[in-house]
Design an enzyme around this catalytic site. Structure first.
Site, short mmCIF file in Angstrom:
data_model
loop_
_atom_site.label_atom_id
_atom_site.label_comp_id
_atom_site.label_asym_id
_atom_site.label_seq_id
_atom_site.Cartn_x
_atom_site.Cartn_y
_atom_site.Cartn_z
N LYS A 38 43.66 46.37 9.47
CA LYS A 38 43.17 45.65 10.65
C LYS A 38 44.35 45.09 11.45
CE LYS A 38 38.62 45.90 10.29
NZ LYS A 38 37.91 45.42 9.12
N LYS A 58 39.43 60.88 8.97
CA LYS A 58 38.21 60.16 8.60
C LYS A 58 37.42 59.75 9.85
CE LYS A 58 36.50 55.82 7.24
NZ LYS A 58 36.50 54.43 7.10
N LYS A 109 34.78 54.39 13.65
CA LYS A 109 34.67 53.93 15.04
C LYS A 109 36.02 53.50 15.58
CE LYS A 109 32.96 49.48 13.54
NZ LYS A 109 32.66 49.87 12.16
P1 ADP Z 1 34.08 52.42 10.40
O1 ADP Z 1 35.19 53.13 9.65
O2 ADP Z 1 33.48 53.29 11.44
O3 ADP Z 1 34.53 51.08 10.92
P2 ADP Z 1 32.79 50.89 8.36
O4 ADP Z 1 34.13 50.55 7.81
O5 ADP Z 1 32.00 49.82 9.06
O6 ADP Z 1 32.94 52.14 9.34
O7 ADP Z 1 31.93 51.52 7.18
C1 ADP Z 1 30.61 51.18 6.81
C2 ADP Z 1 30.24 51.96 5.56
O8 ADP Z 1 30.22 53.37 5.86
C3 ADP Z 1 31.22 51.77 4.40
O9 ADP Z 1 30.51 51.81 3.17
C4 ADP Z 1 32.12 52.97 4.54
O10 ADP Z 1 32.73 53.31 3.33
C5 ADP Z 1 31.17 54.06 5.04
N1 ADP Z 1 31.89 55.02 5.87
C6 ADP Z 1 32.39 54.81 7.12
N2 ADP Z 1 33.00 55.90 7.60
C7 ADP Z 1 32.91 56.84 6.64
C8 ADP Z 1 33.36 58.21 6.53
N3 ADP Z 1 34.00 58.81 7.51
N4 ADP Z 1 33.06 58.86 5.39
C9 ADP Z 1 32.39 58.26 4.38
N5 ADP Z 1 31.96 56.98 4.42
C10 ADP Z 1 32.20 56.28 5.52
#
Ligand code: ADP
Ligand code: TRP
Length: 320
Positions: free
Chosen positions: A110, A189, A192
């Protein structure tokens, strides 16, 4: 068996969230007593805009309910409707070594993304530990990037139990093996924060435009292609049946099958899987009072469980 997970309302949910966390959590609700919540206290560490936080919290509720969450089995609630979690956060923070938090990747990530190093961001894993321990969770379904936070939770719980006596269940993370990381448009990966997502409930036009942006190599139409190294195929196989998957693999290897064809097939299979979810979501969006009632009922049930643990923890440390 208590299963618990949470998701932050910090933007539109995408395919990575669905396969990494939502679908596994929905599937696990068959196997035990599931708790699922919208982590709006956590989202405050990065979303500091009242309107956006309220709106995203609401949208996440609709998305989850649309994607198969069964509120007869699962206790579904807003994190902020159970403020007891903060008292537990404090009790846990007094046994949390600084070094444990300093090692957390997500905090460092972050900061690298330009967020100011606030105390909330730093203490984020302690609040997450409180979420998990407050409900005596056995299993925590999350994507791979959250595994470290569950390990931190285990360390904190063990330390607390050793210091004050057995209060908390030690949780285990559950990471979906077959789709540990869903790739985004560019192959890294899907997240967002990388701007490489495909939203779960974007319009048909938006979804098509996002799929069109998936990066591929520059092989011509007639050339045979390798499904194993293709981003389109990596996403297609998540939605496809085994037969559909085998057919696309054969098409790739045979040649005369272009990336344009594969993108069309990806859009079709996504629409097929998501059509019922979309219909359900529209129905829910038209009934906000019903959705609000679900969240309030969830909070009442969650709070009942939370107070039992909190009471135990207060007694253990000498506050009651
Ligand atoms: P972002 O990376 O978009 O900010 P978050 O960190 O809010 O997403 O993730 C919310 C949930 O979704 C978590 O449990 C995270 O591990 C899962 N997640 C997010 N992106 C992926 C991805 N590309 N592949 C697998 N799991 C994901
Ligand atoms: N930190 C998690 C994420 O960003 C969300 C979350 C908050 C969570 N509390 C939790 C996940 C408790 C599982 C259990 O995705």
């Amino acid at each position: 068996m208590r299963i618990l997970s949470g998701i932050q309302p910090s933007g539109k949910l995408h395919w990575g969230n669905y396969f990494g966390m939502m679908r596994p959590a929905v599937r696990l609700q068959e196997q035990g007593n599931a708790f699922l919540f919208i982590a709006n206290y956590h989202a405050l560490t990065t979303v500091q805009d009242r309107g956006r936080l309220l709106q995203d919290t609401w949208e996440v509720a609709l998305d989850f309910l649309a994607c198969g969450l069964d509120t007869n089995r699962t206790v579904f609630f807003r994190q902020s409707d159970v403020p007891e979690v903060h008292e537990l956060t404090w009790l846990l923070s007094t046994v949390t070594p600084m070094g444990l938090l300093e090692r957390c990747h997500s905090y460092k990530d972050k900061l690298a993304k330009g967020f100011a190093p606030s105390h909330g961001l730093f203490a984020y894993p302690v609040l997450m530990a409180a979420d998990i321990l407050l409900y005596q969770s056995d299993i925590v379904p999350v994507g791979r990037d959250q595994k470290q936070h569950v390990e931190v939770t285990r360390d904190i719980a063990i330390k607390f139990n050793n210091t004050f006596g057995e209060v908390f269940t030690i949780p285990e993370p559950s990471i979906p093996e077959e789709v540990a990381v869903v790739p985004g448009l560019d192959g890294q990966k899907m997240s967002k924060s990388y701007g490489n997502t495909i939203e779960l409930f974007g319009s048909a036009k938006e979804t098509k435009a996002r799929i069109a942006k998936i990066v591929t190599d520059s092989k011509g139409l007639e050339e045979p292609k390798d499904p194993a190294t293709c981003n389109i195929f990596a996403l297609y196989k998540l939605f496809a049946t085994p037969a559909q998957r085998a057919e696309m693999e054969a098409n790739y290897r045979a040649g005369n099958y272009g990336y344009g064809h594969a993108k069309k097939a990806l859009l079709a299979v996504f629409e097929e899987v998501f059509a019922p979810f979309r219909a359900k979501r529209d129905e829910l969006a038209a009934n906000p009072d019903y959705v609000e009632q679900i969240l309030r009922d969830g909070a009442t049930r969650a709070r009942a469980a939370a107070t039992v643990t909190l009471d135990k923890a207060r007694r253990a440390v000498g506050l009651a």
